[in-house]
Design a protein around this motif. Sequence first.
Motif, mmCIF file in Angstrom:
data_model
loop_
_atom_site.group_PDB
_atom_site.id
_atom_site.type_symbol
_atom_site.label_atom_id
_atom_site.label_comp_id
_atom_site.label_asym_id
_atom_site.label_seq_id
_atom_site.Cartn_x
_atom_site.Cartn_y
_atom_site.Cartn_z
ATOM 1 N N PRO A 1 35.894 31.127 46.631
ATOM 2 C CA PRO A 1 34.731 30.281 46.349
ATOM 3 C C PRO A 1 33.406 31.043 46.457
ATOM 4 O O PRO A 1 32.476 30.780 45.691
ATOM 5 C CB PRO A 1 34.822 29.182 47.412
ATOM 6 N N SER A 2 33.325 32.022 47.359
ATOM 7 C CA SER A 2 32.102 32.831 47.473
ATOM 8 C C SER A 2 31.873 33.641 46.206
ATOM 9 O O SER A 2 30.737 33.745 45.718
ATOM 10 C CB SER A 2 32.196 33.766 48.681
ATOM 11 N N LEU A 3 32.942 34.197 45.650
ATOM 12 C CA LEU A 3 32.825 34.903 44.371
ATOM 13 C C LEU A 3 32.425 33.932 43.257
ATOM 14 O O LEU A 3 31.678 34.297 42.343
ATOM 15 C CB LEU A 3 34.136 35.605 44.034
ATOM 16 N N GLY A 4 32.918 32.697 43.340
ATOM 17 C CA GLY A 4 32.543 31.671 42.368
ATOM 18 C C GLY A 4 31.057 31.343 42.429
ATOM 19 O O GLY A 4 30.436 31.079 41.394
ATOM 20 N N VAL A 5 30.475 31.375 43.626
ATOM 21 C CA VAL A 5 29.031 31.150 43.766
ATOM 22 C C VAL A 5 28.267 32.241 43.028
ATOM 23 O O VAL A 5 27.377 31.961 42.226
ATOM 24 C CB VAL A 5 28.605 31.135 45.260
ATOM 25 N N VAL A 6 28.625 33.486 43.301
ATOM 26 C CA VAL A 6 27.925 34.619 42.683
ATOM 27 C C VAL A 6 28.089 34.587 41.171
ATOM 28 O O VAL A 6 27.112 34.747 40.424
ATOM 29 C CB VAL A 6 28.433 35.947 43.277
#
Length: 107
Positions: free
Chosen positions: A32-37
């Motif tokens: 999900p953190s990669l999805g934010v970026v």
Amino acid sequence: MNPFALLFFAIISEVIGSTMLKLSNGFKRLFPSLGVVLGMGTAFYFLSLTLAKIPLSTAYAIWSGAGTALTAVVGILLFKEHVYMRKIVGLLLIIGGVVTLKLASGY
């Protein structure tokens, strides 16, 4: 490409990025953190393309207003956030403002 199509992609990307922000648990979860970026980066990329054809004030107001309204709907549908009459009225006012800006932009 139609600048409002680009703006649409910017809005959808921002909503995805915001949704992933909720799921990232304070950037403690990798995907999900990669999805934010990815979501926010894509949103700003498409917004920058939009600004070549649509004035900043109009594009940013539509992007932020529509993104806010759609993110609130995602919160209600996916995260079971409470729905109150004031929230519905607020969302309708945001949507009305976005439609008014689109009509007033002359595009």
